[in-house]
Design an enzyme around this catalytic site. Structure first.
Site, mmCIF file in Angstrom:
data_model
loop_
_atom_site.group_PDB
_atom_site.id
_atom_site.type_symbol
_atom_site.label_atom_id
_atom_site.label_comp_id
_atom_site.label_asym_id
_atom_site.label_seq_id
_atom_site.Cartn_x
_atom_site.Cartn_y
_atom_site.Cartn_z
ATOM 1 N N TYR A 84 -13.788 -4.166 10.845
ATOM 2 C CA TYR A 84 -12.491 -3.489 10.796
ATOM 3 C C TYR A 84 -11.740 -3.719 12.096
ATOM 4 C CZ TYR A 84 -8.846 0.004 10.385
ATOM 5 O OH TYR A 84 -7.616 0.625 10.345
ATOM 6 N N GLY A 117 1.755 4.566 3.853
ATOM 7 C CA GLY A 117 2.674 3.757 3.060
ATOM 8 C C GLY A 117 3.529 4.591 2.130
ATOM 9 N N SER A 135 -4.316 -0.852 14.468
ATOM 10 C CA SER A 135 -5.077 0.364 14.788
ATOM 11 C C SER A 135 -5.590 0.275 16.216
ATOM 12 C CB SER A 135 -6.269 0.503 13.835
ATOM 13 O OG SER A 135 -7.197 1.466 14.305
ATOM 14 N N GLY A 164 0.817 -1.214 0.000
ATOM 15 C CA GLY A 164 0.000 0.000 0.000
ATOM 16 C C GLY A 164 0.843 1.252 0.000
ATOM 17 N N ALA A 165 1.928 1.252 -0.767
ATOM 18 C CA ALA A 165 2.886 2.362 -0.739
ATOM 19 C C ALA A 165 2.516 3.502 -1.682
ATOM 20 C CB ALA A 165 4.281 1.849 -1.093
ATOM 21 N N ASN A 166 1.356 3.426 -2.307
ATOM 22 C CA ASN A 166 0.977 4.454 -3.262
ATOM 23 C C ASN A 166 0.234 5.633 -2.636
ATOM 24 O OD1 ASN A 166 -1.008 2.270 -2.989
ATOM 25 N ND2 ASN A 166 -2.293 3.529 -4.311
ATOM 26 N N SER A 167 -0.138 5.524 -1.369
ATOM 27 C CA SER A 167 -0.861 6.631 -0.731
ATOM 28 C C SER A 167 -0.701 6.563 0.783
ATOM 29 C CB SER A 167 -2.354 6.587 -1.097
ATOM 30 O OG SER A 167 -2.958 5.422 -0.578
ATOM 31 N N GLY A 168 -1.105 7.635 1.454
ATOM 32 C CA GLY A 168 -1.176 7.669 2.906
ATOM 33 C C GLY A 168 0.131 7.371 3.615
#
Length: 306
Positions: A187, A37, A162, A31-35
């Site tokens: 979640y 990450g 989380s 998930g390194a494309n946003s946020g």
């Protein structure tokens, strides 16, 4: 009120490491494309790491890679983009086959990608989406990379959980939420599963030279909450509050960066951290019997059992 809010926002300090801290090290970030990450990947790049961005959306990953490379400046590490869809066990297996074939070592695996309170959907393999992506996809990914991580020791696994784990439990009677779906509960269940996975994996890895630790990043301004419905008239107030009270992605990235880089946690395993300090967890997150039971069930669900 505003003065206090701005003051509290500035409490989050950014870590500083020598520029060559991660030179020669290979790090996988899901998930390194946003946020968070993307922010972690960018900081690792500045520290001269070889960063493998494992992402479902390749176009978004390429855009993110250009941005973090531009920000990192002339002296930086290397970026590699690879496709990984954690909602597909076949995709996880293909990704791991490529990594095991192409990479001589993996120094750090950061299990960061996740989905949050999405409408009821199932993964390609029929798992409830939040359990499937947040827990089971990463469970299989980690297992299939363990041999390489062991030969790369000392190496590290970082698991992003989380604080919302507190509001869930592992519903062993309906783990896949077939009878009832509550998106908030599911979640929380998946994030509790992350912590129990970390607990049992640390036990399994004793003496291997591979450590695993979890973290809770706090409330961060990311796209993770895109499925949460906010009334139209409340959106301006929410956006203002998020700018004041929420962490930026870079601030949220500090604890995973700490667990990936810091010599202070060399050899530390099976713990959970928040704001770069060890966090005391609720009893249900350190339940060894539940951790082992979930481990065995998860192995069967992803097809690892004999």
């Amino acid at each position: 009120m505003l003065v206090f809010a701005i003051y509290s926002f500035n409490l989050y300090s950014l870590l500083r490491y020598p520029a060559n801290t991660m030179r020669g090290k290979t790090v996988i970030v899901t998930g390194a494309n946003s946020g968070i990450g993307k922010a972690v990947a960018g900081e690792l790049l500045k520290l001269h790491a070889r960063v493998i961005m494992a992402c479902r959306d390749l176009q978004s990953a390429e855009e993110a890679a250009r941005e973090i490379q531009k920000e990192a400046g002339q002296e930086q590490g290397e970026v590699v983009i690879k496709h990984l869809d954690l909602a597909s066990l076949a995709s996880v297996r293909r990704f791991c086959e490529e990594i095991n074939k192409e990479e001589p070592k993996i120094d750090v695996l950061i299990n960061n990608a996740g989905v949050y309170q999405c409408p009821y959907t199932k993964t390609e393999d029929g798992f409830e989406m939040q359990l499937g992506v947040n827990h089971l996809g990463h469970f299989l990914l980690t297992h299939l990379l363990l041999d390489l991580l062991k030969t790369s020791a000392p190496s590290r696994i970082v698991v992003v959980s989380s604080k919302l784990y507190k509001y869930g439990h592992i519903n062993f009677d309906d783990l896949n939420s077939e009878a009832k779906y509550d998106k908030a509960f599911c979640y929380s269940q998946s994030k509790l599963a992350n912590l129990l996975f970390t607990l049992e994996l640390a036990k399994q890895l004793q003496g291997s030279g591979v450590t695993v630790n979890a973290l809770t990043p706090g409330i961060v301004r990311t796209r993770l909450g895109r499925h949460v419905q906010i009334p139209f008239l409340a959106k301006p107030l929410f956006n203002l509050a998020s700018m004041v009270f929420f962490k930026s992605p870079l601030e949220g990235a500090q604890t995973p960066l700490y667990l990936a880089c810091s010599p202070e946690v060399e050899g530390v395993s099976g713990k959970c951290f928040a704001n770069c300090e060890e966090e005391e967890l609720m009893a249900k997150a350190v339940d060894e019997q539940a951790a082992k039971k979930l481990w065995d069930i998860s192995r069967r669900m992803v097809g690892l059992s004999d």
